[in-house]
Scaffold this motif. Structure first.
Motif, PDB file in Angstrom:
ATOM      1  N   MET A   7      42.210  49.692  43.646  1.00 32.87           N
ATOM      2  CA  MET A   7      42.244  49.251  42.252  1.00 32.87           C
ATOM      3  C   MET A   7      42.239  47.727  42.179  1.00 32.87           C
ATOM      4  O   MET A   7      42.788  47.051  43.050  1.00 32.87           O
ATOM      5  N   GLU A  11      44.033  46.733  36.956  1.00 30.21           N
ATOM      6  CA  GLU A  11      44.221  48.184  37.007  1.00 30.21           C
ATOM      7  C   GLU A  11      45.581  48.528  37.601  1.00 30.21           C
ATOM      8  O   GLU A  11      46.279  49.422  37.115  1.00 30.21           O
ATOM      9  N   HIS A  15      48.537  50.452  35.674  1.00 35.54           N
ATOM     10  CA  HIS A  15      49.003  51.720  36.233  1.00 35.54           C
ATOM     11  C   HIS A  15      50.520  51.703  36.453  1.00 35.54           C
ATOM     12  O   HIS A  15      51.200  52.704  36.213  1.00 35.54           O
TER      13      HIS A  15
END
Length: 67
Positions: A7, A11, A15
């Motif tokens: 990622m 991201e 997350h």
């Protein structure tokens, strides 16, 4: 292997649920906090320090107001 592997930084921050905290750390020029947050997103200390320094060099490029 971690769920965060592969990622991008944004991201990972999203997350983990710390995107707003990271933005606040950058906006307040809190390098130590920004690096710590990146480490929570499983980014090595060295990589986190480079990323934060890069953002501070040209914050507008990354969507932050100029310091």
């Amino acid at each position: 292997m971690s769920k965060l592997a592969g990622m991008a930084i944004n991201e990972r921050l999203f997350h983990v649920g710390i995107m707003e905290e990271f933005d606040a750390a950058i906006s307040s020029c809190n390098q130590k906090e920004a690096v710590a947050l990146l480490q929570r997103a499983e980014i090595s200390r060295e990589e986190a320090m480079v990323a934060v320094a890069t953002i501070f060099e040209n914050p507008g490029r990354y969507g932050y107001p100029k310091q």
